[in-house]
Scaffold this motif. Structure first.
Motif, PDB file in Angstrom:
ATOM      1  N   GLU A  10      42.391  33.347  35.436  1.00 50.55           N
ATOM      2  CA  GLU A  10      42.688  31.935  35.683  1.00 50.55           C
ATOM      3  C   GLU A  10      41.993  31.438  36.944  1.00 50.55           C
ATOM      4  OE1 GLU A  10      47.096  31.676  33.641  1.00 50.55           O
ATOM      5  OE2 GLU A  10      46.876  32.652  35.588  1.00 50.55           O
ATOM      6  N   VAL A  11      41.935  32.284  37.966  1.00 46.49           N
ATOM      7  CA  VAL A  11      41.212  31.931  39.192  1.00 46.49           C
ATOM      8  C   VAL A  11      39.727  31.737  38.874  1.00 46.49           C
ATOM      9  CG1 VAL A  11      40.450  32.776  41.450  1.00 46.49           C
ATOM     10  CG2 VAL A  11      42.832  33.062  40.751  1.00 46.49           C
ATOM     11  N   ALA A  12      39.161  32.674  38.114  1.00 47.07           N
ATOM     12  CA  ALA A  12      37.740  32.600  37.754  1.00 47.07           C
ATOM     13  C   ALA A  12      37.445  31.331  36.953  1.00 47.07           C
ATOM     14  CB  ALA A  12      37.337  33.835  36.965  1.00 47.07           C
ATOM     15  N   ALA A  13      38.325  30.986  36.021  1.00 43.58           N
ATOM     16  CA  ALA A  13      38.129  29.772  35.233  1.00 43.58           C
ATOM     17  C   ALA A  13      38.157  28.533  36.135  1.00 43.58           C
ATOM     18  CB  ALA A  13      39.196  29.674  34.155  1.00 43.58           C
ATOM     19  N   HIS A  14      39.058  28.518  37.093  1.00 43.56           N
ATOM     20  CA  HIS A  14      39.145  27.380  38.019  1.00 43.56           C
ATOM     21  C   HIS A  14      37.884  27.269  38.873  1.00 43.56           C
ATOM     22  CE1 HIS A  14      40.915  24.388  40.644  1.00 43.56           C
ATOM     23  NE2 HIS A  14      40.580  25.133  41.684  1.00 43.56           N
ATOM     24  N   LEU A  15      37.347  28.411  39.313  1.00 42.18           N
ATOM     25  CA  LEU A  15      36.157  28.407  40.170  1.00 42.18           C
ATOM     26  C   LEU A  15      34.862  28.281  39.370  1.00 42.18           C
ATOM     27  CD1 LEU A  15      37.134  31.244  42.684  1.00 42.18           C
ATOM     28  CD2 LEU A  15      37.366  28.770  42.987  1.00 42.18           C
ATOM     29  N   GLY A  16      34.924  28.501  38.061  1.00 40.12           N
ATOM     30  CA  GLY A  16      33.730  28.425  37.222  1.00 40.12           C
ATOM     31  C   GLY A  16      32.824  29.636  37.357  1.00 40.12           C
ATOM     32  N   ILE A  17      33.408  30.804  37.619  1.00 41.39           N
ATOM     33  CA  ILE A  17      32.636  32.035  37.775  1.00 41.39           C
ATOM     34  C   ILE A  17      33.295  33.145  36.955  1.00 41.39           C
ATOM     35  CG2 ILE A  17      31.725  31.431  40.040  1.00 41.39           C
ATOM     36  CD1 ILE A  17      33.913  33.056  41.339  1.00 41.39           C
ATOM     37  N   LYS A  18      32.650  34.308  36.909  1.00 43.80           N
ATOM     38  CA  LYS A  18      33.182  35.447  36.175  1.00 43.80           C
ATOM     39  C   LYS A  18      34.302  36.121  36.978  1.00 43.80           C
ATOM     40  CE  LYS A  18      28.866  36.385  33.852  1.00 43.80           C
ATOM     41  NZ  LYS A  18      27.815  37.370  33.576  1.00 43.80           N
ATOM     42  N   PRO A  19      35.241  36.791  36.279  1.00 45.11           N
ATOM     43  CA  PRO A  19      36.340  37.455  36.991  1.00 45.11           C
ATOM     44  C   PRO A  19      35.893  38.452  38.061  1.00 45.11           C
ATOM     45  CG  PRO A  19      36.872  37.291  34.677  1.00 45.11           C
ATOM     46  CD  PRO A  19      35.447  36.818  34.834  1.00 45.11           C
ATOM     47  N   ALA A  20      34.849  39.224  37.796  1.00 45.80           N
ATOM     48  CA  ALA A  20      34.366  40.183  38.801  1.00 45.80           C
ATOM     49  C   ALA A  20      33.867  39.453  40.049  1.00 45.80           C
ATOM     50  CB  ALA A  20      33.268  41.060  38.219  1.00 45.80           C
ATOM     51  N   SER A  21      33.216  38.324  39.854  1.00 47.13           N
ATOM     52  CA  SER A  21      32.745  37.523  40.989  1.00 47.13           C
ATOM     53  C   SER A  21      33.917  36.884  41.724  1.00 47.13           C
ATOM     54  CB  SER A  21      31.794  36.426  40.516  1.00 47.13           C
ATOM     55  OG  SER A  21      30.659  36.988  39.902  1.00 47.13           O
ATOM     56  N   ALA A  22      34.943  36.499  40.974  1.00 45.07           N
ATOM     57  CA  ALA A  22      36.109  35.862  41.585  1.00 45.07           C
ATOM     58  C   ALA A  22      36.814  36.819  42.532  1.00 45.07           C
ATOM     59  CB  ALA A  22      37.072  35.373  40.509  1.00 45.07           C
ATOM     60  N   ARG A  23      36.891  38.096  42.176  1.00 49.56           N
ATOM     61  CA  ARG A  23      37.534  39.074  43.056  1.00 49.56           C
ATOM     62  C   ARG A  23      36.815  39.142  44.405  1.00 49.56           C
ATOM     63  NH1 ARG A  23      37.621  41.757  38.139  1.00 49.56           N
ATOM     64  NH2 ARG A  23      39.713  41.925  37.285  1.00 49.56           N
ATOM     65  N   GLY A  24      35.493  39.216  44.365  1.00 52.54           N
ATOM     66  CA  GLY A  24      34.704  39.263  45.596  1.00 52.54           C
ATOM     67  C   GLY A  24      34.819  37.987  46.399  1.00 52.54           C
TER      68      GLY A  24
END
Length: 90
Positions: A10-24
């Motif tokens: 859900e964070v990744a979708a909000h930021l418009g990036i992939k989940p692995a990128s969202a973690r970083g």
């Protein structure tokens, strides 16, 4: 959305990036998970506060923004003499 907290997807979708990128990205921004949830298969999932994610996203400079430039002139530019058409000083 999962209750009051967001999964990394859900964070990744909000930021418009992939989940692995969202973690970083969250790690660089200093956003820590609020809690962890264990699913039916025994896997742990971090849950994040959406208000923190939204606030961090709004304060980031944006794509391609030069944060090292300012509206005032640097001292180096102010001390250089003007140049003529051939690059020589007049």
């Amino acid at each position: 959305m999962t209750g009051d907290l967001w999964t990394i997807a859900e964070v990744a979708a909000h930021l418009g990036i992939k989940p692995a990128s969202a973690r970083g990205t969250l790690s660089r921004w200093g956003i820590r998970p609020q809690e962890r949830h264990i699913d039916d298969h025994g896997r742990a999932h971090s849950l994040y506060n959406p208000a923190e994610v939204r606030a961090a996203k709004t304060t980031r400079p944006g794509r391609g923004r030069r944060t090292d430039l300012h509206t005032h002139h640097s001292p180096q530019q102010a001390t250089q003499p003007p140049r003529g058409p051939e690059g020589n000083t007049p």
